[in-house]
Design a protein around this motif. Structure first.
Motif, mmCIF file in Angstrom:
data_model
loop_
_atom_site.group_PDB
_atom_site.id
_atom_site.type_symbol
_atom_site.label_atom_id
_atom_site.label_comp_id
_atom_site.label_asym_id
_atom_site.label_seq_id
_atom_site.Cartn_x
_atom_site.Cartn_y
_atom_site.Cartn_z
ATOM 1 N N ASP A 108 0.794 -1.220 0.000
ATOM 2 C CA ASP A 108 0.000 0.000 0.000
ATOM 3 C C ASP A 108 0.830 1.275 0.000
ATOM 4 N N SER A 109 2.137 1.156 0.214
ATOM 5 C CA SER A 109 3.001 2.343 0.178
ATOM 6 C C SER A 109 4.249 2.118 -0.661
ATOM 7 N N SER A 110 4.304 1.008 -1.384
ATOM 8 C CA SER A 110 5.500 0.638 -2.142
ATOM 9 C C SER A 110 5.732 1.549 -3.344
ATOM 10 N N PRO A 111 7.013 1.910 -3.602
ATOM 11 C CA PRO A 111 7.330 2.696 -4.802
ATOM 12 C C PRO A 111 7.484 1.828 -6.050
ATOM 13 N N LEU A 112 7.390 0.504 -5.913
ATOM 14 C CA LEU A 112 7.560 -0.391 -7.056
ATOM 15 C C LEU A 112 6.317 -0.373 -7.945
ATOM 16 N N GLY A 113 6.534 -0.371 -9.236
ATOM 17 C CA GLY A 113 5.424 -0.420 -10.167
ATOM 18 C C GLY A 113 4.587 -1.675 -10.018
ATOM 19 N N LEU A 114 5.227 -2.754 -9.538
ATOM 20 C CA LEU A 114 4.520 -4.025 -9.335
ATOM 21 C C LEU A 114 3.406 -3.917 -8.299
ATOM 22 N N ALA A 115 3.470 -2.911 -7.461
ATOM 23 C CA ALA A 115 2.535 -2.823 -6.335
ATOM 24 C C ALA A 115 1.091 -2.631 -6.779
#
Length: 285
Positions: A108-115
């Motif tokens: 919910d706060s990840s900078p990864l595009g996969l999120a």
């Protein structure tokens, strides 16, 4: 009955093997596209049913009689949201009582595009009304260890993670955690942020490879576009190359780090160290 999807994949297979240590084979269900790929599990008494994330009707039939479902996220990035919705709706129709889902560390706060697709799936689970538990997995150490052979060949390990700390763990560690959660009671509503006990940088990985191999391997940090181009040059498909480069950028922003040690607490042992993973990789060469 406990069902696991994607059992012909690397993680799913490990989860079933772990579950077999504490659950009778007759109470385990392996859901796969091609049953022939897990014929050995069937011979050991595991129920095997054919289904596909793209076929909601077939998935509903496959989930008949299932109490707990481990939904291992699809490997088809870009199609995950639609595929996961099919499984969740099939599970609801089949009367599944609990879904455990392999999401992404701090999705919910990840900078990864996969999120994005993981966040979408988590929302689907909330909206479904089915009790669920989130296994927010960090990075597999194997994702980077796979690059050890070319790094040794060229004397350089390339990436775009900068000084970002990567708290990875082995695929077997995450499988053990998933198996444990599937056998525990009162898991509905829990969110596990799962990562390795100790974070490391790609420079530290290169140094460890150098130390154990006796060959000098340096880390070279590249811009995202340059790393993507290098991966394409190595023969990786465009989508995978872009995803890996973007994930490295996310790692540089702290997206693959967590020091809560929930993974080792859950599995009751320390997570596999970077040193152990490098040693195993070198011994396999």
């Amino acid at each position: 009955m406990i069902a696991v999807t994607g059992v012909s994949g690397l993680l799913g297979r490990l989860v079933v093997e772990d579950l077999l240590q504490s659950v009778e084979a007759k109470n385990l269900l392996a859901i796969v596209r091609s049953p022939s790929k897990v014929s050995d599990l069937a011979e050991r008494g595991v129920q095997v049913r054919a289904s596909d994330y793209n076929d909601q009707a077939a998935m509903q039939q496959a989930l008949a009689g299932v109490e707990k479902l481990l939904l291992i996220s699809s490997s088809e990035v870009g199609q995950r949201a639609v595929q996961h919705r099919n499984v969740i709706e099939a599970a609801k129709a089949a009367g599944v009582k609990l879904i455990a889902y392999t999401s992404l560390l701090h999705a919910d706060s990840s900078p990864l595009g996969l999120a994005g697709e993981h966040v979408a799936t988590e929302k689907m689970l909330k909206d479904s009304g089915i009790p669920f538990v989130l296994l927010r997995n960090g990075w597999y150490t194997e994702n980077y260890i796979a690059s050890v052979p070319p790094a040794l060949q060229h004397g350089v390990f390339i990436g775009s993670a900068g000084e970002g700390k990567i708290a990875s763990a082995s695929r077997a560690d995450y499988a053990a955690a998933a198996a444990k959660v599937m056998t525990l009671d009162n898991q509905a509503g829990k969110v596990y942020e799962l990562a390795g006990d100790r974070g490391w940088t790609l420079a530290e990985l290169a140094a460890e490879v150098s130390k154990q191999s006796g060959k000098t391997v340096a880390y070279q940090n590249l811009a995202e576009a340059d790393f993507t181009a290098a991966l394409l040059g190595a023969g990786l498909p465009g989508g995978l190359a872009a995803m890996l480069a973007n994930s490295d950028i996310g790692a540089s922003k702290g997206g693959l780090f967590d020091d809560g040690r929930q993974l080792s607490q859950l599995i009751g042992r320390p997570t596999t160290t970077l040193e152990e993973s490098v040693r195993a990789a070198l011994s396999a060469l």
